[in-house]
Motif scaffolding. Structure first.
Motif, PDB file in Angstrom:
ATOM      1  N   ALA A 141      44.327  25.633  60.103  1.00 45.05           N
ATOM      2  CA  ALA A 141      43.223  26.016  59.602  1.00 45.05           C
ATOM      3  C   ALA A 141      43.074  27.577  59.442  1.00 45.05           C
ATOM      4  O   ALA A 141      43.586  28.262  60.174  1.00 45.05           O
ATOM      5  N   GLY A 142      42.040  27.937  58.563  1.00 43.76           N
ATOM      6  CA  GLY A 142      41.703  29.423  58.552  1.00 43.76           C
ATOM      7  C   GLY A 142      42.562  30.144  57.617  1.00 43.76           C
ATOM      8  O   GLY A 142      42.048  31.454  57.340  1.00 43.76           O
ATOM      9  N   ALA A 143      43.555  29.837  56.883  1.00 37.36           N
ATOM     10  CA  ALA A 143      44.249  30.410  55.833  1.00 37.36           C
ATOM     11  C   ALA A 143      43.405  30.751  54.734  1.00 37.36           C
ATOM     12  O   ALA A 143      42.495  29.870  54.367  1.00 37.36           O
ATOM     13  N   ALA A 144      43.949  31.580  53.792  1.00 37.44           N
ATOM     14  CA  ALA A 144      43.176  31.699  52.429  1.00 37.44           C
ATOM     15  C   ALA A 144      44.524  32.286  51.553  1.00 37.44           C
ATOM     16  O   ALA A 144      45.292  32.637  52.005  1.00 37.44           O
ATOM     17  N   THR A 145      43.912  32.004  50.099  1.00 40.12           N
ATOM     18  CA  THR A 145      45.091  32.214  49.174  1.00 40.12           C
ATOM     19  C   THR A 145      44.446  32.317  47.701  1.00 40.12           C
ATOM     20  O   THR A 145      43.157  31.560  47.657  1.00 40.12           O
ATOM     21  N   ILE A 146      45.063  32.967  46.811  1.00 36.01           N
ATOM     22  CA  ILE A 146      44.329  32.728  45.487  1.00 36.01           C
ATOM     23  C   ILE A 146      45.013  31.792  44.624  1.00 36.01           C
ATOM     24  O   ILE A 146      44.237  31.409  43.809  1.00 36.01           O
ATOM     25  N   CYS A 147      45.810  30.870  45.323  1.00 36.44           N
ATOM     26  CA  CYS A 147      46.431  29.855  44.611  1.00 36.44           C
ATOM     27  C   CYS A 147      45.293  28.568  44.921  1.00 36.44           C
ATOM     28  O   CYS A 147      45.884  27.776  45.676  1.00 36.44           O
ATOM     29  N   ASP A 148      44.303  28.340  44.124  1.00 38.29           N
ATOM     30  CA  ASP A 148      43.559  27.327  44.781  1.00 38.29           C
ATOM     31  C   ASP A 148      44.157  26.002  44.455  1.00 38.29           C
ATOM     32  O   ASP A 148      43.464  24.954  45.022  1.00 38.29           O
ATOM     33  N   GLY A 149      45.164  25.860  43.301  1.00 41.37           N
ATOM     34  CA  GLY A 149      45.500  24.516  43.095  1.00 41.37           C
ATOM     35  C   GLY A 149      46.632  24.183  44.268  1.00 41.37           C
ATOM     36  O   GLY A 149      47.299  23.162  43.944  1.00 41.37           O
ATOM     37  N   LEU A 150      47.069  24.997  45.277  1.00 43.68           N
ATOM     38  CA  LEU A 150      48.032  24.797  46.110  1.00 43.68           C
ATOM     39  C   LEU A 150      47.530  24.856  47.534  1.00 43.68           C
ATOM     40  O   LEU A 150      47.957  25.241  48.417  1.00 43.68           O
ATOM     41  N   MET A 151      46.439  24.377  47.764  1.00 46.62           N
ATOM     42  CA  MET A 151      45.568  24.527  49.093  1.00 46.62           C
ATOM     43  C   MET A 151      45.650  22.900  49.750  1.00 46.62           C
ATOM     44  O   MET A 151      44.611  22.807  50.404  1.00 46.62           O
TER      45      MET A 151
ATOM     46  N   LEU B  97      39.185  33.742  32.288  1.00 45.17           N
ATOM     47  CA  LEU B  97      39.732  35.093  31.963  1.00 45.17           C
ATOM     48  C   LEU B  97      39.269  36.381  32.985  1.00 45.17           C
ATOM     49  O   LEU B  97      40.100  36.871  33.222  1.00 45.17           O
ATOM     50  N   ALA B  98      38.169  35.981  33.352  1.00 46.47           N
ATOM     51  CA  ALA B  98      37.567  36.972  34.493  1.00 46.47           C
ATOM     52  C   ALA B  98      38.638  36.929  35.739  1.00 46.47           C
ATOM     53  O   ALA B  98      38.886  37.976  36.404  1.00 46.47           O
ATOM     54  N   ASP B  99      38.841  35.752  36.215  1.00 51.71           N
ATOM     55  CA  ASP B  99      39.958  35.537  37.420  1.00 51.71           C
ATOM     56  C   ASP B  99      41.012  36.093  37.167  1.00 51.71           C
ATOM     57  O   ASP B  99      41.659  36.907  37.929  1.00 51.71           O
ATOM     58  N   PHE B 100      41.748  35.728  35.934  1.00 51.96           N
ATOM     59  CA  PHE B 100      43.049  36.289  35.451  1.00 51.96           C
ATOM     60  C   PHE B 100      43.200  37.835  35.649  1.00 51.96           C
ATOM     61  O   PHE B 100      43.965  38.341  35.976  1.00 51.96           O
ATOM     62  N   THR B 101      42.286  38.628  34.869  1.00 51.84           N
ATOM     63  CA  THR B 101      42.181  39.922  34.657  1.00 51.84           C
ATOM     64  C   THR B 101      41.931  40.459  36.211  1.00 51.84           C
ATOM     65  O   THR B 101      42.506  41.677  36.358  1.00 51.84           O
ATOM     66  N   ARG B 102      41.257  39.957  36.925  1.00 48.50           N
ATOM     67  CA  ARG B 102      41.193  40.375  38.334  1.00 48.50           C
ATOM     68  C   ARG B 102      42.438  40.476  38.928  1.00 48.50           C
ATOM     69  O   ARG B 102      42.809  41.552  39.613  1.00 48.50           O
ATOM     70  N   HIS B 103      43.026  39.291  39.150  1.00 51.37           N
ATOM     71  CA  HIS B 103      44.428  39.121  39.796  1.00 51.37           C
ATOM     72  C   HIS B 103      45.286  40.055  39.339  1.00 51.37           C
ATOM     73  O   HIS B 103      46.258  40.577  40.098  1.00 51.37           O
ATOM     74  N   VAL B 104      45.499  39.945  37.891  1.00 54.40           N
ATOM     75  CA  VAL B 104      46.691  40.997  37.347  1.00 54.40           C
ATOM     76  C   VAL B 104      46.244  42.170  37.450  1.00 54.40           C
ATOM     77  O   VAL B 104      47.195  43.364  37.709  1.00 54.40           O
ATOM     78  N   GLY B 105      44.898  42.621  37.402  1.00 51.13           N
ATOM     79  CA  GLY B 105      44.737  43.998  37.873  1.00 51.13           C
ATOM     80  C   GLY B 105      44.815  44.493  39.155  1.00 51.13           C
ATOM     81  O   GLY B 105      45.367  45.556  39.282  1.00 51.13           O
ATOM     82  N   ASP B 106      44.973  43.517  40.063  1.00 46.28           N
ATOM     83  CA  ASP B 106      45.283  43.966  41.743  1.00 46.28           C
ATOM     84  C   ASP B 106      46.721  43.670  41.786  1.00 46.28           C
ATOM     85  O   ASP B 106      47.214  44.250  42.886  1.00 46.28           O
TER      86      ASP B 106
END
Length: 325
Positions: A237-247, A315-324
């Protein structure tokens, strides 16, 4: 407890023969850039992000719905999902005229909620607080199934879902043969394991020398941990990831049985690598991938087949992740 059924090759082929009539043939893209970057001889990417409903999920969902008895199909089905299975099942239900109810965590991406409703499904949001969102949504879906006499479907822990998802692997094998190529490695993102279960079985039957890898986010590598232990092990428990479909908290029993039988190896990747993979896919392959769909591109090898699983991202999520990246 009875051991889960592992679909045989005939089962996989029957599912593919039916589902291919209702799904798109997604292309097999060869990338000289990825080959050079990774040191591989050749790299092929199969963008299931271009499938109906934006991911591979419609393959398994469609096949599973065709397995319903006529009275079950009339009553309808209910399932829980954070997004891609929700859309795949809703699209399949719309095509087959079967009512679909989806329980989604309240913090699932808004783009996925809207798309699910757009396919005609009834969407019910679940509040999970500090509890695992998958656990709470599953409980709500089970309660609705009992109250309304609906068929409860699991998004990945079902041998028929595994069999339906194998179509992505069988299709890729046909495409590789057309290119006079054979994959030394297959890299596939993993949440609950439905896709890697089907793909791994397809390759184990028809290309037994191919090495198979289940790619997961660091901290969410339940399949890799389970394979290493020889039994299903929930992630900490307690982990985090940007991959919301792999949780997923842990792989399903049916996918795990298939994956273990096929000899799959687990690989964990960092979010930073996933962001870079999203950027590479966009700039070099002209693919818009969600983090979960890009995870496997973060790994390299010889002659490699990468399954890019989904493109359902705002689009907002995509540009945020790619920008990082």
């Amino acid at each position: 407890m009875t051991a889960p059924q592992i679909p045989d090759l005939d089962h996989l082929r029957r599912a593919y023969a039916l589902t291919r009539q209702a799904t798109q043939v997604t292309p097999l893209l060869e990338s000289a850039f990825l080959a050079k970057e990774s040191g591989a001889a050749r790299v092929f990417v199969k963008p299931e992000s271009l499938q109906w409903a934006g991911s591979f999920k419609v393959r398994g969902a469609y096949w599973r719905l065709t397995r319903l008895a006529p009275d079950e199909a009339r009553r309808g089905v209910v399932a829980y999902s954070s997004g891609n299975f929700a859309q795949g099942l809703s699209a399949a239900g719309q095509a087959l005229g079967i009512p679909v109810t989806i329980v989604m965590p309240v913090d699932a991406p808004a783009a996925k909620r809207d798309a699910t409703a757009g396919y005609g499904a009834r969407v019910i949001l679940s509040e999970h607080g500090a509890r695992p969102r998958e656990e709470v949504a599953a409980e709500r879906a089970a309660a609705i199934a009992a109250e309304e006499n609906l068929v409860l479907l699991h998004p990945f822990d079902d041998p028929e879902i595994v069999a339906g998802q194998a179509g992505a692997g069988l299709e890729a094998l046909e495409q590789l043969a057309d290119r006079n190529a054979r994959a030394d490695m297959v890299l596939c993102p993993v949440g609950g394991g439905g896709l890697i279960g089907g793909v791994a079985l397809a390759f184990r039957h028809l290309s037994p020398d191919t090495k198979l890898f289940a790619v997961e986010p660091q901290g969410f590598d339940g399949m890799g941990r389970s394979l290493a232990e020889g039994a299903i092990e929930p992630r900490p428990a307690g982990a985090a990831t940007i991959c919301d479909g792999l949780m997923a908290r842990a792989p399903g029993a049916a996918p795990f049985a298939a994956v273990a039988a096929a000899g799959v190896t687990g690989v964990a990747v960092a979010d930073a690598s996933v962001r870079r993979a999203m950027r590479i896919a966009f700039e070099r392959l002209k693919l818009v991938l969600e983090p979960s769909g890009a995870a496997a591109i973060a790994v390299s090898g010889k002659t490699v087949l990468v399954i890019a699983t989904g493109g359902n991202v705002a689009l907002a999520d995509f540009t945020r992740h790619v920008g990082d990246a």
